[in-house]
Each structure stands twice: as C-alpha cells, then as structure tokens.
Design an enzyme around this catalytic site. Structure first.
Site, PDB file in Angstrom:
ATOM      1  N   LYS A  66      72.856  64.969 -19.514  1.00  5.30           N
ATOM      2  CA  LYS A  66      71.910  63.793 -19.683  1.00  5.30           C
ATOM      3  C   LYS A  66      71.911  63.295 -21.066  1.00  5.30           C
ATOM      4  O   LYS A  66      71.739  61.682 -21.227  1.00  5.30           O
ATOM      5  CB  LYS A  66      70.574  64.385 -19.361  1.00  5.30           C
ATOM      6  CG  LYS A  66      70.218  64.637 -18.014  1.00  5.30           C
ATOM      7  CD  LYS A  66      68.896  65.125 -17.880  1.00  5.30           C
ATOM      8  CE  LYS A  66      68.386  65.212 -16.533  1.00  5.30           C
ATOM      9  NZ  LYS A  66      67.058  65.354 -16.239  1.00  5.30           N
ATOM     10  N   ILE A 221      55.686  70.389 -13.402  1.00  6.61           N
ATOM     11  CA  ILE A 221      56.758  69.642 -12.789  1.00  6.61           C
ATOM     12  C   ILE A 221      57.831  70.637 -12.329  1.00  6.61           C
ATOM     13  O   ILE A 221      58.666  70.220 -11.796  1.00  6.61           O
ATOM     14  CB  ILE A 221      57.551  68.550 -13.979  1.00  6.61           C
ATOM     15  CG1 ILE A 221      58.107  69.530 -15.079  1.00  6.61           C
ATOM     16  CG2 ILE A 221      56.469  67.794 -14.227  1.00  6.61           C
ATOM     17  CD1 ILE A 221      59.240  68.552 -15.799  1.00  6.61           C
TER      18      ILE A 221
END
Ligand code: ATR
Length: 279
Positions: A66, A221
């Site tokens: 990422k 999450i």
C-alpha cells in the site's frame, strides 16, 4: 472488450475481493475478470509494467504494497497523497494513478446504516488505533467536517502523526488505551481499527468495555470474525453496532466507481457477504 481487474499483494490467499468484484461486474452487465496477483517484492516494478501493457482497467493493492507502490505509480489523487497509502489503482490512458478508498468506504458504510451520522457533525468520535486504516478514516472524517475526533493508541507517536492530517477546526486529544477505556461513555461513535480481536485471536479486545452506553455506535473494522469480542460486549450493553464487512463492501464499491464511473448495485450483498464470512 473484456475488462481486466485484479488485486496485488503478497501473500494474497483468502481475499474476498474477487468474489465482491465479480458480483459487481455481473450486476453492472460489464464483461470482465478479477484476478489475484501474488507478487514478490523484487518483481513489483516489472509486474506493474506487465499489468500496464495488458491494458488492465485497474487493480486493488493490499499488504505489503500500500505504501511501497507509491513511487512506482504515475500519479496520486489528493486523498491517497495525504494519507500516504494506495489501495486502488486506475489505468487512465496508460498512466497508473493511485487512490485510497478505505476512508470513504468506511464513512459511506456508516452513513448507510446510521444516516443520522451524516447530518450531525458535532458527534464525539473516538478512533482506536493509529495504523494505515485509522489514518484513512481520520482523514476522511476530518475532510467531511466532523469536529471532534480523539485517538487512543498503544504508541503515542503513531497517534500524533495522524493528527498532523487535521484541519484547524478539528479537536483531537490523544489518549492511552487505558484512559480511553475509562472515557468510553462520553463518545457518540467509537471506531476500532487495530487488529486486536482478529482471528485467530478472537478472545482479545483492545479496550475494556464497561463504560460503553446504549446511545453509542460501536464500529469494528475487523470482519473476521463478524462479531468481535468488542462488538459482542458493546451489544450486551445495548450499544448500536456497525460491522466491519460493510466497510469492505463500500471501499470495493468506491474502487469500482473509480474504474468504471458508475456505482454497482449493492442490494443484498451486505447479507450475502456476512453469510459468506460466517461460513
Ligand atoms: P492497518 O493497516 O490494518 O491499520 P497497521 O498499520 O499495522 O494496520 O496498524 C495496526 C494498529 O493496531 C496500530 O494502531 C497498532 O498500534 P501501534 O501504533 O502501537 O503499533 C495496533 N495494534 C497492533 N497490535 C496491538 C496490540 N497488541 N495492542 C494494541 N494495539 C495494537
């Protein structure tokens, strides 16, 4: 023309992205294919060039690329630049442009389930954790006008680094996890973003939940398991729950929107994804 999509990462074994995006393609009547590319680090640059030559429409990026992918791309949108991480790449006329859909995905999933959070920007928010996901969520909450976002994290300097993303209007205090546990009753929205409680460590939670009250929305999450220990305990105290798989769905939906300029129909996908995760 068949649209090529994919995911790059290493290792990428049990990703749900192929399932989600294949459904999106089907629902949108787009002929396409979503492929997982497990790429080792020393091949990243060459493989990106190959993907570009294959005329790939776009791809998602996961751990550990990422951040590493950023210098290899041809450009970044503003959100990805500020967050410093990319989870979506779009091939725009042969140029690979990086985006980050995590924060917006989270916010859309929250506002879908609890529409009142869209209207009321004065709610008191506590973000637990200060990693990549927290950074994306903090940035978007801030951009969207929320005024009070505290951060509780194990490591102070990581939380401090996130607050550098804040505009002057936002109030943010940094807390220890212990301090946050004592103050949980004063928040309207608690967002858990650490990996504490994720399979195979389902018996753990990053904070003590005794002060959570029934007016609070508690988000986690983590989506494996769907019911983390934190969410179970919060539900036992009457709190309103927001599950992690909905963020997964909405961040994917926003990636799809970036690639094709149209949103996929989500319909019953939330329930289907939940069932898939619950086995
Ligand atoms: P992601 O990209 O999923 O956000 P990450 O960037 O590795 O993952 O961030 C992980 C987060 O979980 C961090 O906030 C980390 O805390 P530190 O900043 O102190 O490292 C938090 N975390 C991981 N293990 C933890 C643990 N055992 N107790 C408390 N926090 C933990």
């Amino acid at each position: 023309m068949k649209q090529l999509l994919g995911l790059i990462g290493h290792p990428v074994k049990h990703s749900l992205s192929p399932w989600i995006h294949s459904k999106f393609l089907e629902k949108s009547n787009i002929e396409g294919m979503y492929t997982v590319f497990d790429i080792s680090e020393n091949e990243l640059k060459d493989q990106l060039n190959k993907l570009r030559q294959k005329d790939i429409r776009g791809f998602n990026v996961t751990i550990p690329y990422k951040q590493k992918i950023i210098p290899l791309l041809d450009g970044l949108d503003q959100t990805a630049k500020e967050i410093g991480a990319v989870n979506t790449v779009s091939n725009i006329n042969g140029k690979l442009i990086g985006f980050n859909t995590d924060g917006i995905g989270y916010l859309r999933s929250l506002q879908k389930e609890y529409p009142e959070t869209l209207a009321n920007k004065d709610i008191r928010i506590l973000l637990i954790g200060a990693g990549g996901a927290a950074r994306g969520i903090y940035y978007i909450l801030n951009q969207s006008g929320y005024q009070s976002i505290d951060i509780a994290n194990r490591t102070y300097k990581n939380a401090k680094s996130i607050t550098s993303l804040k505009s002057s209007k936002v109030k943010s205090s940094i807390l220890t996890l212990e301090e946050a546990s004592e103050l949980l009753g004063s928040y309207d929205l608690i967002i858990q973003t650490t990996n504490v409680g994720m399979k195979p460590n389902e018996a753990l939670a990053p904070i003590r939940t005794s002060w959570i009250n029934d007016a609070t929305i508690v988000s986690d999450i983590i989506y494996q398991p769907i019911w983390t220990k934190l969410l179970q305990e919060a539900a036992d105290r009457g709190a309103r729950i927001h599950h992690g798989h909905t963020m997964l769905l909405y961040q994917a939906s926003y990636s799809f929107e970036i690639w094709f300029g149209q949103s996929p129909l989500l319909e019953d996908m939330d329930t289907q994804l939940k069932q898939l995760l619950e086995g």
